[in-house]
Design a protein around this motif. Structure first.
Motif, PDB file in Angstrom:
ATOM      1  N   PRO A   8       9.851  14.634  14.996  1.00  0.00           N
ATOM      2  CA  PRO A   8       9.533  16.067  14.030  1.00  0.00           C
ATOM      3  C   PRO A   8       8.764  15.512  12.898  1.00  0.00           C
ATOM      4  O   PRO A   8       8.186  16.328  12.315  1.00  0.00           O
ATOM      5  N   VAL A   9       8.524  14.230  12.662  1.00  0.00           N
ATOM      6  CA  VAL A   9       7.381  14.029  11.925  1.00  0.00           C
ATOM      7  C   VAL A   9       6.511  12.949  12.344  1.00  0.00           C
ATOM      8  O   VAL A   9       6.804  12.235  13.147  1.00  0.00           O
ATOM      9  N   VAL A  10       5.470  12.581  11.594  1.00  0.00           N
ATOM     10  CA  VAL A  10       4.481  11.358  11.764  1.00  0.00           C
ATOM     11  C   VAL A  10       5.285  10.223  11.021  1.00  0.00           C
ATOM     12  O   VAL A  10       5.027  10.120  10.028  1.00  0.00           O
ATOM     13  N   PRO A  11       5.912   9.347  11.914  1.00  0.00           N
ATOM     14  CA  PRO A  11       6.739   8.236  11.028  1.00  0.00           C
ATOM     15  C   PRO A  11       6.160   7.486   9.828  1.00  0.00           C
ATOM     16  O   PRO A  11       6.640   7.190   8.933  1.00  0.00           O
ATOM     17  N   LEU A  37       7.243   7.464   5.902  1.00  0.00           N
ATOM     18  CA  LEU A  37       7.413   6.224   5.427  1.00  0.00           C
ATOM     19  C   LEU A  37       6.696   5.818   4.242  1.00  0.00           C
ATOM     20  O   LEU A  37       7.050   5.255   3.134  1.00  0.00           O
ATOM     21  N   ALA A  38       5.353   5.937   4.400  1.00  0.00           N
ATOM     22  CA  ALA A  38       4.335   5.628   3.328  1.00  0.00           C
ATOM     23  C   ALA A  38       4.726   6.678   2.023  1.00  0.00           C
ATOM     24  O   ALA A  38       4.927   6.171   0.895  1.00  0.00           O
ATOM     25  N   LEU A  41      14.612  -1.269  -1.829  1.00  0.00           N
ATOM     26  CA  LEU A  41      14.224   0.155  -1.857  1.00  0.00           C
ATOM     27  C   LEU A  41      13.735   0.364  -0.453  1.00  0.00           C
ATOM     28  O   LEU A  41      13.955   1.535   0.153  1.00  0.00           O
ATOM     29  N   MET A  42      13.218  -0.469   0.348  1.00  0.00           N
ATOM     30  CA  MET A  42      12.829  -0.230   1.647  1.00  0.00           C
ATOM     31  C   MET A  42      14.137  -0.067   2.447  1.00  0.00           C
ATOM     32  O   MET A  42      14.253   0.942   3.251  1.00  0.00           O
ATOM     33  N   ILE A  72       3.718   1.718  12.344  1.00  0.00           N
ATOM     34  CA  ILE A  72       4.676   1.215  11.293  1.00  0.00           C
ATOM     35  C   ILE A  72       4.141   0.092  10.632  1.00  0.00           C
ATOM     36  O   ILE A  72       4.323   0.262   9.227  1.00  0.00           O
ATOM     37  N   PHE A  73       3.984  -0.953  11.206  1.00  0.00           N
ATOM     38  CA  PHE A  73       3.819  -2.145  10.869  1.00  0.00           C
ATOM     39  C   PHE A  73       2.214  -2.147   9.727  1.00  0.00           C
ATOM     40  O   PHE A  73       2.571  -2.645   8.690  1.00  0.00           O
ATOM     41  N   ALA A  74       1.443  -1.442  10.112  1.00  0.00           N
ATOM     42  CA  ALA A  74       0.127  -1.093   9.295  1.00  0.00           C
ATOM     43  C   ALA A  74       0.659  -0.855   7.900  1.00  0.00           C
ATOM     44  O   ALA A  74       0.238  -1.128   7.004  1.00  0.00           O
ATOM     45  N   THR A  75       1.527   0.233   8.238  1.00  0.00           N
ATOM     46  CA  THR A  75       1.732   1.127   6.979  1.00  0.00           C
ATOM     47  C   THR A  75       2.771   0.408   5.913  1.00  0.00           C
ATOM     48  O   THR A  75       2.632   0.173   4.845  1.00  0.00           O
ATOM     49  N   LEU A  76       3.642  -0.533   6.567  1.00  0.00           N
ATOM     50  CA  LEU A  76       4.675  -1.324   5.898  1.00  0.00           C
ATOM     51  C   LEU A  76       3.705  -2.569   4.938  1.00  0.00           C
ATOM     52  O   LEU A  76       3.934  -2.718   3.825  1.00  0.00           O
ATOM     53  N   ALA A  77       2.788  -3.055   5.727  1.00  0.00           N
ATOM     54  CA  ALA A  77       2.007  -4.085   5.027  1.00  0.00           C
ATOM     55  C   ALA A  77       1.296  -3.632   3.935  1.00  0.00           C
ATOM     56  O   ALA A  77       1.196  -4.089   2.997  1.00  0.00           O
ATOM     57  N   ARG A  78       0.475  -2.594   4.129  1.00  0.00           N
ATOM     58  CA  ARG A  78      -0.023  -1.910   3.177  1.00  0.00           C
ATOM     59  C   ARG A  78       0.643  -1.807   1.873  1.00  0.00           C
ATOM     60  O   ARG A  78       0.255  -1.899   0.795  1.00  0.00           O
ATOM     61  N   VAL A  79       1.865  -0.810   2.189  1.00  0.00           N
ATOM     62  CA  VAL A  79       2.711  -0.729   0.725  1.00  0.00           C
ATOM     63  C   VAL A  79       3.221  -1.659   0.390  1.00  0.00           C
ATOM     64  O   VAL A  79       3.314  -1.787  -0.783  1.00  0.00           O
ATOM     65  N   ALA A  80       3.458  -2.800   1.110  1.00  0.00           N
ATOM     66  CA  ALA A  80       3.807  -4.158   0.412  1.00  0.00           C
ATOM     67  C   ALA A  80       3.042  -4.745  -0.051  1.00  0.00           C
ATOM     68  O   ALA A  80       3.158  -5.949  -0.760  1.00  0.00           O
TER      69      ALA A  80
END
Lengths: 221, 221
Positions: A68-71, A75-76, A95-96, A138-146
């Motif tokens: 239903p969404v782009v994960p 997440l971002a 928070l995560m 997912i990993f790229a997004t998590l790494a960027r945000v972190a």
């Protein structure tokens, strides 16, 4: 954040054909192996039309899997504001965990999430596909945000984010699938306070990061 | 450590009938709900004979599930020696990760372990059964070896051990099932050094232990 771009009247058949072709290509070639070009060819359309309808490969995957969404977008969006404050310092892990549990357990997402997990556990093909998708998007997004480097370019960042994945997916498995009572009954806040510091340590703490790794395809069955 | 006790010539039919009855009872009533009495009745034998052949409920479960070993016995034997030295101080978590990964990935156990995980993820019935089995047998052993109270009598011990389970099962899921490359390629020693301190913290560190919990059956789908 919608998984599909705006549609015009009359093109739903073509859109559907592209999504069907994508689903088959992702299943047989994995997330990495499936190309927009091959998907377009299988659907009998021009690659430009695939881009026009679905934008990124991740959006096409989301549509093909009927997410239903782009994960990574969800997440971002959920993590960015507080990440600006915490920037992978103490408190970011908490928070995560809160964000992930709230997303996974939302009415909108829980069936989809459990469905992906179930198919990955029972089908090697689906496991490769999900593993590659997680690693890419997912990993790229998590790494960027972190505030870490891009995992694709940094074995250390990839290892750190992967360790976060071991804990987060284990939390999902025990709480939502196995229903271990103490995990299933705990509040999101208690779990976040319990698990958060472990996440922070994986992201930024002193852990033995393997020096070099042989690259290989996911799905080490 | 064998899953079944010594056998005499001629009683294999009865033993088999008891194991078959147990398999059906565990599947339909869960690990808690299945009683030796009901299993004996279904097999048409005296409950004393079930005890005679299989000893504990866990041994009977191991035999019914065709496990090559009794999990808690193998775990206890592998963890006891070093636990005496570390007694849940720093280093115990690292040892636990090493032991668990080595067991799970052994030729003898890996198919069985993955089979249990797969069935739990795809069948609610199997999830309840596995969750109850883990909580009853594995948790009690882990708590004893780590020097915690019995989880059945202590919500705090149950929560701490359950949090260990979230991390350990997540490690198994990502390494053995999904095959996330950085987790699948890492050495057992690196993973143990990475994850061990998180395990130690769950066992003995300052974490927010939920004060009281409503008791309920496992399998919170």
């Amino acid at each position: 954040v919608s998984a599909a771009r705006g549609r015009r009247v009359g093109d739903s058949g073509t859109r559907e054909a592209i999504a069907d072709a994508a689903r088959a290509q992702f299943a047989s070639h994995g997330y990495h192996g499936a190309t927009i070009r091959a998907i377009a060819a299988a659907a009998g359309v021009d690659p430009a039309l695939v881009h026009h309808y679905y934008g990124t490969k991740e959006s096409l995957f989301a549509a093909a899997m009927r997410l239903p969404v782009v994960p990574s977008e969800v997440l971002a969006a959920a993590l960015e504001p507080a990440a600006r404050a915490a920037r992978s310092g103490p408190g970011f892990g908490e928070l995560m965990v809160q964000t992930a549990l709230t997303l996974w357990e939302s009415d909108e997402l829980s069936d989809t999430f459990l469905g992906l997990l179930r198919s990955a556990v029972t089908s090697e093909q689906a496991a490769v596909m999900l593993s590659e998708f997680i690693a890419d998007s997912i990993f790229a997004t998590l790494a960027r945000v972190a505030g870490l480097e891009t995992p694709k370019n940094s074995p250390e960042a990839e290892y750190r984010i992967s360790m976060v994945a071991t804990q987060m997916l284990g939390l999902a498995l025990t709480r939502m699938v196995l229903g271990l009572p103490a995990v299933a009954d705990a509040s999101v806040d208690d779990l976040a306070a319990t698990v958060g510091p472990a996440i922070d340590r994986y992201l930024t703490g002193e852990i033995p990061v393997p020096a070099r790794r042989r690259r290989r395809r996911a799905g080490g069955h």
